[in-house]
Design an enzyme around this catalytic site. Sequence first.
Site, PDB file in Angstrom:
ATOM      1  N   SER A   1     -15.245  21.924  16.350  1.00 25.60           N
ATOM      2  CA  SER A   1     -14.649  20.909  17.228  1.00 25.60           C
ATOM      3  C   SER A   1     -13.547  20.127  16.512  1.00 25.60           C
ATOM      4  CB  SER A   1     -15.724  19.952  17.720  1.00 25.60           C
ATOM      5  OG  SER A   1     -16.377  19.333  16.651  1.00 25.60           O
TER       6      SER A   1
ATOM      7  N   THR B   1     -19.922  30.867   3.309  1.00 29.25           N
ATOM      8  CA  THR B   1     -18.665  31.592   3.143  1.00 29.25           C
ATOM      9  C   THR B   1     -18.194  31.262   1.744  1.00 29.25           C
ATOM     10  OG1 THR B   1     -18.248  31.318   5.465  1.00 29.25           O
ATOM     11  CG2 THR B   1     -16.341  31.760   4.145  1.00 29.25           C
TER      12      THR B   1
ATOM     13  N   LYS C   1     -14.589  28.462  -3.617  1.00 28.85           N
ATOM     14  CA  LYS C   1     -14.894  27.644  -2.453  1.00 28.85           C
ATOM     15  C   LYS C   1     -16.190  28.170  -1.858  1.00 28.85           C
ATOM     16  CE  LYS C   1     -14.435  28.055   1.485  1.00 28.85           C
ATOM     17  NZ  LYS C   1     -15.325  28.377   2.673  1.00 28.85           N
TER      18      LYS C   1
ATOM     19  N   ASN D   1     -22.583  21.688  10.747  1.00 27.40           N
ATOM     20  CA  ASN D   1     -22.455  22.958  11.439  1.00 27.40           C
ATOM     21  C   ASN D   1     -22.407  22.826  12.952  1.00 27.40           C
ATOM     22  OD1 ASN D   1     -22.475  25.347   9.469  1.00 27.40           O
ATOM     23  ND2 ASN D   1     -23.958  23.917   8.609  1.00 27.40           N
TER      24      ASN D   1
ATOM     25  N   GLU E   1     -23.929  22.374   2.229  1.00 32.46           N
ATOM     26  CA  GLU E   1     -23.704  21.458   3.350  1.00 32.46           C
ATOM     27  C   GLU E   1     -24.895  20.519   3.527  1.00 32.46           C
ATOM     28  OE1 GLU E   1     -20.675  24.314   5.861  1.00 32.46           O
ATOM     29  OE2 GLU E   1     -22.811  24.391   6.309  1.00 32.46           O
TER      30      GLU E   1
ATOM     31  N   THR F   1     -12.950  24.785   2.997  1.00 32.09           N
ATOM     32  CA  THR F   1     -13.178  24.555   4.428  1.00 32.09           C
ATOM     33  C   THR F   1     -14.110  23.351   4.567  1.00 32.09           C
ATOM     34  OG1 THR F   1     -14.900  26.283   4.422  1.00 32.09           O
ATOM     35  CG2 THR F   1     -12.713  26.913   5.192  1.00 32.09           C
TER      36      THR F   1
END
Length: 409
Positions: free
Chosen positions: A409, A199, A188, A404, A281, A162
């Site tokens: 979007s 996740t 992942k 995040n 991230e 993702t």
Amino acid sequence: MGGTPPLSPLAPKTFPDLPVIKGVRFATIEAGVRYQGRQDVMLAELAPGSAIAGVFTQSATRSAAVLDCQSKISGYSDQGAAILVNSGNANAFTGRNGTEAVQAITNAVADTLNLPEARVFTSSTGVIGEALPHDRIRTKLTELSGALSENLIESAAQAIMTTDTFPKGSSATIEIDGQAVQIAGIAKGSGMIAPDMATMLVYIFTDAKVETSVLQSMVSALNDTTFNCITVDSDTSTSDTLLAAATGASGVEITENSVGFMEALRKVMLDLAHQVVRDGEGATKFVEISVTGATSDTDARTHAKAIANSPLIKTAVAGEDPNWGRVVMAIGKSGAPADRDSLSISFGNISVARNGWVDPGYSEDDAAAYMKREEIQIRVDLGLGGGTATVWTCDLTHGYIAINADYRS
């Protein structure tokens, strides 16, 4: 979601050359679950008799797919099995629709591959609270099954991503009684990572012959010191799933006393766990937190996670600031036993504080130079007992906020 995040500076240079695991075939396809122009569904077909074990999120709001897997994981069958994973939609917090979507997919996979529905396991990862358009997956199953190949594990690793910036893979080969046994895994995970089992999805395959109960025991024990010892942002996902499958194709039998196999499996799991952190991230630093001298291993982990999850420490690391006072703060707030006057702290081999006070030989310039490294170790000794723990995390940067804030979007 918005634009693809830039490749993590901590990413490996290439995807590893993973061995073929006899008894498992992979296929991927673009189903348009959420993303356009990329593979977003992965199917793995497992040989008859494959043993399957798993560990899952302990979240009270876990997804329908996790609940379904948990209900099936302890069963055994001499028939084949399958794992189907979609990215882009977590199928979590979707009520009865989520359960019906899982049932529709597992039934369709079972029909397509001529398997018992109880031997079909699914995972979904992505946005929470949106109905899974499972018809987009079901209409692709015939095409998926026709593309199955033992050589597509790298494509499988890419299809389950993702916000990941790179696909994650690891492998090990071990010789047992003169025969080679192969282990290969993919994962992942990038954000919402603080496993309570992130996740995070993990799939590990081996051609060893392992009884289900033995495989489950190994996976559960090793998970505790690998995936359960990483954190990116202290958030536990609704969808965390780790599935391990042993096809038995090598004919080499593994028992609970097979120390060499368990160590090889540990290395694969730890490597994948570290890769998840390296893809945190917005991450620019890989951080190891080592705690010794605690009253117990459990207390050591409590302290280590308090340090690893502290936004103040993570932002200091991002700013390359050796602010050791924040480590003192995290130890004090963790809730586990600590004594100010026996506490010692080091950044790498640089002694910062000793026995409750700044080390007389401490050099702020040396510590600041150390913090410029991509890989950083924070070491704490509590001076209370023999408890130890190691936890891995990353820094917290503006990139985490950008990724995040833009996720849906």
